[in-house]
Design a protein around this motif. Structure first.
Motif, PDB file in Angstrom:
ATOM      1  N   HIS A 256       0.847  -1.192   0.000  1.00  0.00           N
ATOM      2  CA  HIS A 256       0.000   0.000   0.000  1.00  0.00           C
ATOM      3  C   HIS A 256       0.878   1.235   0.000  1.00  0.00           C
ATOM      4  CE1 HIS A 256      -3.198   2.631   2.131  1.00  0.00           C
ATOM      5  NE2 HIS A 256      -3.402   2.629   0.830  1.00  0.00           N
ATOM      6  N   ASP A 260      -5.598   5.260  -2.270  1.00  0.00           N
ATOM      7  CA  ASP A 260      -5.967   4.038  -2.991  1.00  0.00           C
ATOM      8  C   ASP A 260      -4.891   3.698  -4.019  1.00  0.00           C
ATOM      9  OD1 ASP A 260      -7.586   1.851  -3.539  1.00  0.00           O
ATOM     10  OD2 ASP A 260      -8.619   2.879  -5.186  1.00  0.00           O
ATOM     11  N   TRP A 262      -1.337   1.522  -4.921  1.00  0.00           N
ATOM     12  CA  TRP A 262      -0.655   0.280  -4.570  1.00  0.00           C
ATOM     13  C   TRP A 262       0.498   0.046  -5.544  1.00  0.00           C
ATOM     14  CZ3 TRP A 262      -2.865  -2.287  -0.391  1.00  0.00           C
ATOM     15  CH2 TRP A 262      -4.130  -1.831  -0.015  1.00  0.00           C
TER      16      TRP A 262
END
Length: 335
Positions: A256, A260, A262
């Motif tokens: 992470h 949002d 990654w």
């Protein structure tokens, strides 16, 4: 010089266990992650360290008798990300790292310059790779204004605490090469911002890390020992800016990065790969690298960053440490 390990690869174990692993490699330093893209697993009580002498002393006591001491703090992230959830957190992590560095007797905080969006109101960062058109220069003009404002202010904070901030020259940041470093210093007048010389990102850009060290001189504050292997057949077809990454699904193991965002899976037929020291450049090269760093600062910290996915955590560190120690012995840079 102090040779050590950046602790992210040892986040699978406790700090005492990590210190034992580093000492077992024959190294004496550990660079502690304090936020940014990764959590501060080995310094979970940072706020207490800031406020309490007892908490600070208890933390430092963990290093006593281990043969390993702190060799800088690291909060690599994107402090200029246009999404406040990410950018504000990473910026605050830098500020929060400067303050405990001072209390822990540290003078180096490693991070990245950051990458804003391309215009006010943007929601994603915009990395201009080749500014051949005027619109791209407009974007860069805007981004450099954001960068200069942030680093001018951060430089003052660092100076107030007797800490220097070392920027990793990492692509997908506004500052990623020698000319960018000079421009940042010229724009900000910074006295407490310089460079963390991570050779790996320079290798794949076809830069020479030794030449960069000698060009930047005292602006080089800290160093990372990480190698790159160019895969000529793939590079010949796709170039080093190949974007054949795969998006990982939520059910897959993934890192992470904030909000949002990654980390993606590395390309299968990659043009280049991060590898352990010696698998891209031989011991003689690393001896020359250490010599150049020693000319700038005989006490500079050089920490292994292990990202060779073909090797286990300790296996990769053992290979890298062997090359680094041999290179240091050859260069005569250890006391």
């Amino acid at each position: 010089m102090k040779l050590g390990v950046y602790n992210a690869i040892l986040h699978d174990r406790s700090l005492p266990e990590a210190l034992k692993a580093v000492a077992g490699l024959g190294l004496t330093g550990i660079e502690i992650n304090t936020g940014g893209f990764l959590p501060a697993l080995h310094m979970p009580d940072m706020d207490q360290i800031l406020e309490s002498d007892a908490a600070r002393d208890d933390y430092l006591a963990l290093f006593e008798g281990t043969g390993v001491s702190i060799a800088g703090l690291n909060c690599n992230g994107n402090p200029l990300h246009p999404q406040r959830e990410i950018g504000e957190k990473h910026a605050e992590d830098i500020r929060r790292s400067i303050r405990p560095a001072h209390r822990l007797g540290q003078t180096r905080v490693v991070t990245m310059s950051g990458l804003p969006g391309g215009e006010p109101g943007a929601t994603v960062p915009n990395w201009i790779v080749n500014a051949w058109n005027s619109a791209s220069l407009d974007v860069l003009d805007y981004q450099w204004g954001v960068v200069a404002d942030f680093w001018r202010e951060t430089d003052r904070l660092a100076a107030d605490h007797g800490v220097k901030v070392a920027l990793e020259l990492h692509p997908q940041n506004v500052v990623f090469n020698t000319a960018d470093v000079r421009r940042l210093i010229d724009l900000t007048g910074a006295t407490h911002v310089g460079v963390e010389l991570d050779a790996s990102h320079l290798f794949w850009q076809q830069m020479d890390p030794v030449a960069v060290v000698r060009e930047l001189g005292p602006l080089v504050l800290h160093a990372a020992a990480k190698d790159v292997r160019i895969n000529p057949e793939n590079a010949a077809l796709h170039g080093v800016l190949d974007n054949s990454f795969r998006r990982l699904a939520p059910e897959e193991e993934r890192t992470h990065l904030g909000g949002d965002e990654w980390a993606n899976e590395w390309p299968k037929n990659s043009a280049w790969d991060f590898v352990a020291l010696g698998r891209g450049h031989d011991t003689a090269y690393w001896a020359e690298f250490l010599t150049a760093l020693h000319e700038v600062d005989p006490d500079m910290a050089v920490n292994i960053e292990h990202e060779d996915v073909s090797l286990g955590r300790i296996e990769g560190l053992e290979i890298a440490a062997g090359v680094l120690l041999d290179a240091a012995a050859s260069a005569g840079v250890l006391r």
